[in-house]
Design a protein around this motif. Structure first.
Motif, short mmCIF file in Angstrom:
data_model
loop_
_atom_site.label_atom_id
_atom_site.label_comp_id
_atom_site.label_asym_id
_atom_site.label_seq_id
_atom_site.Cartn_x
_atom_site.Cartn_y
_atom_site.Cartn_z
N ARG A 48 -3.79 16.32 82.94
CA ARG A 48 -3.49 15.59 84.18
C ARG A 48 -4.41 14.39 84.34
NH1 ARG A 48 -2.94 20.95 86.14
NH2 ARG A 48 -5.04 20.89 87.02
N ALA A 49 -5.69 14.57 84.01
CA ALA A 49 -6.63 13.46 84.13
C ALA A 49 -6.26 12.31 83.18
CB ALA A 49 -8.05 13.94 83.84
N ALA A 50 -5.82 12.67 81.97
CA ALA A 50 -5.42 11.64 81.01
C ALA A 50 -4.18 10.88 81.50
CB ALA A 50 -5.15 12.29 79.65
N ASP A 53 -5.20 8.50 84.30
CA ASP A 53 -5.84 7.29 83.79
C ASP A 53 -4.82 6.37 83.13
OD1 ASP A 53 -8.21 8.30 84.73
OD2 ASP A 53 -8.91 9.01 82.77
N LEU A 54 -3.84 6.97 82.44
CA LEU A 54 -2.80 6.17 81.80
C LEU A 54 -1.99 5.41 82.84
CD1 LEU A 54 -1.01 5.39 79.35
CD2 LEU A 54 0.26 7.52 79.74
N LEU A 55 -1.57 6.10 83.89
CA LEU A 55 -0.77 5.44 84.93
C LEU A 55 -1.58 4.39 85.69
CD1 LEU A 55 1.12 8.56 86.31
CD2 LEU A 55 2.09 6.70 84.95
N ILE A 124 5.87 15.82 88.84
CA ILE A 124 4.82 16.76 88.47
C ILE A 124 4.41 16.53 87.03
CG2 ILE A 124 5.59 18.46 90.16
CD1 ILE A 124 6.87 20.04 87.89
N VAL A 125 3.18 16.89 86.70
CA VAL A 125 2.63 16.70 85.36
C VAL A 125 2.31 18.08 84.79
CG1 VAL A 125 0.77 15.68 83.99
CG2 VAL A 125 1.69 14.45 85.98
N ASP A 203 3.64 15.19 76.08
CA ASP A 203 3.69 13.96 75.28
C ASP A 203 3.43 12.72 76.13
OD1 ASP A 203 4.29 15.24 72.83
OD2 ASP A 203 6.38 15.44 73.45
N ALA A 204 3.64 12.81 77.44
CA ALA A 204 3.40 11.70 78.38
C ALA A 204 4.02 10.41 77.90
CB ALA A 204 1.89 11.53 78.60
N ASP A 205 5.25 10.51 77.40
CA ASP A 205 5.94 9.32 76.90
C ASP A 205 7.09 8.87 77.80
OD1 ASP A 205 7.50 11.49 76.37
OD2 ASP A 205 7.93 10.99 74.28
#
Length: 548
Positions: A48-50, A53-55, A124-125, A203-205
């Motif tokens: 979630r932290a990653a 930071d990405l967003l 949600i993540v 994957d946060a893609d």
């Protein structure tokens, strides 16, 4: 039921857990989490932290568009900060907390609220995969069933290149958040057709877009039933299910189930449901059953296996032989392979054990191919390439010597995933095989799954895991704490994921654990083709028994 307030976690999984959570003063929630549960929570928090930071980076060129609510503030302050950000029209609100809906008995928070029109959609993540690549090329005549949005903005679009991996827990959480937003007037629409939500996976893609309006009827039924269970208005009773492995209530439920010899101890899921519906509620009843299976018995499962499993439970039998003579593929040169990964981040270790069965005096050598750079790391490509080059050389050398060759693993699903995944992720780097080369190896007779061989030869009442079966063949791990969950903790220390200095002792522990796994596979294979026929009773022997 006004005092019963449920979180999304209470909507999915075991109903009896909900009854116990809300019906006992001595709730075990204050007990420390088991190490495996704690690791998963830490990994989810890191993910979630990653993503946060990405967003934040994606939207850094839009002053005021991204706001993160302080997670350390009091709950009431988090709600107030979220509502203030909504009033100000902030486009992306991270760590959003919604007001507790006491009237309808629900609470919830969203990792993200995204402004759409005059309202917000919940996103949600989660730390698991929510999509997979489509197996076929896009077909223009058939619209894609999956809708995704890019991370840079809310732009739902049909996606022909991915397919969804549904998760009911995620769906219920999104539905609850959507209903709460509608209740406080913060949703983009009051019509179900205009309600959506999203999930960002490991994957946060992309954001996978869900039609949350279509979920609401099912959600309300679940909410009403779960609230009644929590209020002790609907009786429940224990049943063994998958989540029992990590549930703090197992210390209570387990002994209760054993005391009544509940059938769920030997038959879970659809099998257990079919048995209970047929009036077979105890292990003794199942063991005594002969004839046709229950009406709703799942077609993929052999009913006799369940009966034999029940007899084995009552008689303390650890394995039951299916065949008169067990069989497993053997070769002149045999290589045992075991891979170690860290969650979804990569495979850091490929352990091998080479045996030349034509040369009994030749040493059996364990050889690891490892990276100790914290995952994810490009050095993983180097260690995988070295493993593949060595394995390929051993296969070629055996053929050139006129010898047969086989590589063995235990449950190839994990190894195949990272064999193919490594070929895809590191394509083009030195020594990395093509996906086609890996697929050819996996499909060949030279890649043998001992897990499958165990299932073909034996009924395993206590499970088919390597650590369940190999001890029957006489193998023992050197480390009493050896397990997949424990290895995750060892890895964190070995590469200092939590900070500090790497623990070299834990690196040795991981290598020893991996070596024991490949040696266990070797011992098990040799035992299957050797003394198993004498050591393990045949299924007909158990079916003929009456002394239980």
């Amino acid at each position: 039921m006004a005092s019963v307030v449920l979180s999304p976690r209470d909507l999915a999984g075991c109903e009896h857990r909900v009854a116990l959570d809300f019906g006992h003063e001595g709730r075990p929630g204050t007990e420390p989490d088991p190490p495996g549960v704690q690791r998963r929570k830490e990994a989810a928090a890191d993910h979630r932290a990653a993503v946060r930071d990405l967003l934040r980076g994606i939207h850094s060129d839009q002053p005021g568009a991204f706001l993160a609510v302080d997670p350390e503030s009091r709950a009431a302050d988090r709600v107030a900060a979220t509502m203030k950000a909504c009033d100000a029209g902030v486009a992306w609100i991270w760590n959003a907390a919604l007001p507790t809906d006491v009237e309808h008995g629900r609470r919830g928070h969203a990792e993200l609220l995204v402004r759409v029109g005059d309202g917000y959609v919940p996103v949600i993540v989660v730390n698991h995969r929510i999509t997979q690549p489509a197996k076929t090329a896009p077909d223009p005549s058939r619209p894609p069933s999956l809708v995704t949005s890019p991370l840079w903005g809310w732009a739902p679009t049909p996606d022909p290149y991915r397919t969804a991996r549904p998760n009911r827990r995620d769906a219920l959480r999104l539905a609850q958040l959507t209903a709460m937003l509608v209740e406080i007037g913060r949703a983009p629409s009051t019509e179900s057709g205009g309600l959506r939500g999203g999930v960002i996976g490991v994957d946060a893609d992309c954001i996978v877009v869900h039609d949350t309006g279509a979920m609401l009827d099912d959600y309300h039924e679940v909410l009403d039933r779960r609230r009644a269970i929590a209020a002790q208005q609907v009786p429940t009773e224990p049943r063994r299910v998958a989540e029992c492995r990590s549930c703090p209530w197992w210390v209570k439920c387990g002994p209760e189930l054993e005391a009544v010899r509940d059938v769920s101890l030997v038959a879970t899921g659809n099998q257990g449901t079919a048995l209970i519906e047929a009036g077979i509620t105890t292990i003794d009843q199942l063991a005594a059953h002969r004839g046709d299976p229950p009406e709703n018995w799942p077609g993929s499962a052999r009913f006799d296996d369940a009966v034999i499993g029940a007899i084995a439970w009552l008689t303390g039998t650890e394995l039951v032989r299916r065949l008169d003579t067990p069989r497993v593929y053997r070769a002149d040169v045999e290589v045992d392979v075991d891979m170690e990964s860290y969650g979804e981040h990569g495979a850091y270790l490929w352990g091998t054990l080479r045996t030349d069965t034509t040369a009994p005096d030749e040493p059996v050598v364990y050889r690891p191919f490892v990276t100790w750079d914290p995952l994810p790391t490009r050095d993983e490509a180097r260690s995988f390439a070295e493993f593949w080059a060595w394995l390929t050389a051993e296969r070629l050398a055996a053929r050139q010597s006129g010898k047969t060759f086989a590589a063995y693993c235990y449950s190839q699903q994990a190894e195949n995933r990272w064999l193919l995944g490594s070929a895809d992720r590191f394509a083009g780097e030195p020594g990395i095989p093509t996906r086609r080369e890996v697929e050819a190896f996996i499909a060949s007779d030279e890649w043998v799954d001992i897990y499958e061989a165990v299932g073909e030869n034996f009924i395993c009442p206590r499970g088919k895991g390597l650590k369940r079966v190999a001890p029957v063949a006489g193998f023992a791990w050197r480390d009493d704490d050896a397990s997949g969950e424990a290895s995750m903790e060892w890895y964190r220390a070995a590469v200092a994921l939590g900070g500090g200095r790497p623990d070299l002792g834990q690196r040795e522990r991981l290598l020893e654990y991996n070596e024991d796994d490949v040696r266990a596979t070797k011992v098990l294979r040799e035992w299957i083709s050797g003394s198993a026929v004498d050591d393990v009773p045949h299924e007909r022997d158990l079916l003929a028994r009456t002394d239980y």
